[in-house]
Design an enzyme around this catalytic site. Structure first.
Site, short mmCIF file in Angstrom:
data_model
loop_
_atom_site.label_atom_id
_atom_site.label_comp_id
_atom_site.label_asym_id
_atom_site.label_seq_id
_atom_site.Cartn_x
_atom_site.Cartn_y
_atom_site.Cartn_z
N THR A 201 -5.35 -63.14 -45.06
CA THR A 201 -6.45 -62.97 -46.01
C THR A 201 -7.08 -64.34 -46.05
O THR A 201 -6.43 -65.33 -45.72
CB THR A 201 -5.89 -62.65 -47.42
OG1 THR A 201 -5.33 -61.35 -47.40
CG2 THR A 201 -6.94 -62.72 -48.51
N GLY A 231 -5.13 -53.85 -52.16
CA GLY A 231 -4.21 -54.93 -52.52
C GLY A 231 -4.77 -55.79 -53.64
O GLY A 231 -5.61 -55.36 -54.43
N ASP A 232 -4.30 -57.02 -53.69
CA ASP A 232 -4.70 -57.93 -54.76
C ASP A 232 -6.07 -58.56 -54.52
O ASP A 232 -6.74 -58.98 -55.47
CB ASP A 232 -3.68 -59.06 -54.87
CG ASP A 232 -3.56 -59.86 -53.58
OD1 ASP A 232 -3.51 -59.23 -52.49
OD2 ASP A 232 -3.52 -61.10 -53.64
N THR A 252 -3.05 -65.22 -51.30
CA THR A 252 -2.87 -64.42 -50.10
C THR A 252 -1.38 -64.02 -50.06
O THR A 252 -0.57 -64.59 -50.77
CB THR A 252 -3.21 -65.19 -48.81
OG1 THR A 252 -2.32 -66.31 -48.68
CG2 THR A 252 -4.65 -65.69 -48.83
N GLY A 253 -1.07 -63.05 -49.22
CA GLY A 253 0.31 -62.62 -49.13
C GLY A 253 0.48 -61.21 -49.68
O GLY A 253 -0.50 -60.46 -49.79
N1 ASP Z 1 -3.06 -60.06 -50.01
C1 ASP Z 1 -3.48 -59.12 -49.00
C2 ASP Z 1 -3.23 -57.74 -49.49
O1 ASP Z 1 -2.18 -57.48 -50.04
C3 ASP Z 1 -2.80 -59.27 -47.68
C4 ASP Z 1 -2.44 -60.63 -47.21
O2 ASP Z 1 -2.89 -61.63 -47.75
O3 ASP Z 1 -1.69 -60.73 -46.24
O4 ASP Z 1 -4.05 -56.89 -49.24
#
Ligand code: ASP
Length: 351
Positions: A201, A231-232, A252-253
């Protein structure tokens, strides 16, 4: 990111409920101070995820030329959204389980306390720009799916095929190896599939010499997600939060954990209550670890199977990046240098 966590009043530290043992506190204090660098107060800052060095460079160029902090953040993020080689954002992003790219993004403008967001958007390369249009042209804040696409086309965005050949091939490989690798949970949580997927992200937060803050987060979301999963990243308070009086934070994550913790908003609230960016981030990361109890999300020794990253700036221009696991990096332009720096972390290893 110069803060010395030991300067945070000890009594208040414990009153905040961080509940660290003395040994843990000393260890984490040593870890933090080893990772911190000198402060760069009074200077503009652009901070981003590790894939955002070009974003911070562009954002800083614009901030220095007097551009609005949100325009600067979005222009930085657009570079990565339009890059087919970044398979976690915009054009070239990894698709959902049916092979369709669905994008999420949000923006928040500190000086006017306004925000816009878009989720599950297909066929538009730059969801961050659509989020800004929603903020500027409507009474709404978050638009999703078909309605969001219709809105985007009405205000002038062009539909394009976002699925590049490498992304299609990656999807096909995943699809042809399906067994337990779907997102549907079975009756027995322990045997339900949770597999590490390619993640990524971009978040970019900006701070100018006037003290204004803004931020933007954009993603193609969890690779091979169930269509419609959000997602977030487009959730104000989770993937991004900006309070022009306090600071800004993006993430991110693993998005589900960030939504559950109201991650970015909680980091900003921690800063409001006096924590420096790195302490504010570590507090939320620790809470995410403590509150992750589902077995399918845990490694053998009880640590999360996923990672979460936060990137924060406070009103003094101090900044930090933090992740659950050691090894995370973030991009930051401090007005002089544009570098990848080491994130502070909760766990040394993922064992
Ligand atoms: N945060 C993002 C989501 O959950 C994905 C990511 O950052 O890897 O959609």
């Amino acid at each position: 990111m110069n803060s010395n966590p030991t300067s945070f009043p000890r009594r208040k530290f414990f009153q905040t409920g961080l509940a660290l043992g003395a040994a843990g506190l000393a260890a984490s204090a040593a870890r933090i101070s080893a990772q911190e660098k000198a402060p760069l107060k009074g200077r503009p800052v652009a901070i981003s995820s590790a894939n955002g060095l070009r974003a911070t460079d562009k954002a800083m160029e614009l901030i220095k030329s007097g551009a609005d902090t949100l325009d600067a953040a979005i222009a930085g993020v657009n570079i990565v959204e339009e890059d087919p080689n970044d398979m976690s954002v915009g054009y070239g992003g990894l698709p959902n389980e049916r092979g369709v790219v669905e994008l999420d993004a949000c923006v928040m403008h500190g000086p006017t306390y306004r925000a816009g967001a878009v989720a599950a958007l297909q066929n538009i390369k730059t969801p961050s720009k659509v989020a800004k249009e929603i903020m500027e042209r409507t009474n709404h804040l978050l638009m999703v799916g078909a309605g969001a696409l219709e809105f985007a086309k009405l205000v002038g965005f062009k539909e394009e095929n976002l699925l590049t050949e490498p992304a299609r091939e990656a999807w096909l490989k995943w699809r042809s190896n399906l067994n337990k690798e779907d997102n549907w949970l079975g009756d027995d949580d322990r045997h339900a599939g949770f597999f590490e997927r390619p993640t990524g992200t971009i978040n970019c937060c900006t701070f100018n010499e006037k003290g204004d803050l803004s931020g933007c987060t954009s993603t193609s979301g969890l690779a091979f997600k169930i269509p419609g999963r959000v997602g977030d990243s487009p959730i104000i308070g989770a993937g991004l939060y900006v309070d022009n009086a306090v600071g800004a934070c993006g993430s991110t994550g693993f998005g589900e954990a960030v939504i559950l913790s109201s991650g970015s908003r909680t980091v900003v609230e921690n800063m409001r209550h006096g924590m420096k960016p790195e302490t504010a981030i570590l507090d939320v990361l620790r809470r995410i670890c403590e509150q992750t109890v589902a077995k399918r999300l845990l490694r053998a020794r009880g640590k999360p199977k996923f990672d979460v990253n936060f990137y924060a700036i406070n009103k003094a221009g101090e900044y930090a990046g933090g992740a659950i696991y050691k090894g995370g990096k973030y991009a930051v332009h401090d007005g002089t240098k544009n570098l990848l720096r080491d994130s502070v972390y909760v766990h040394d290893d993922a064992k």
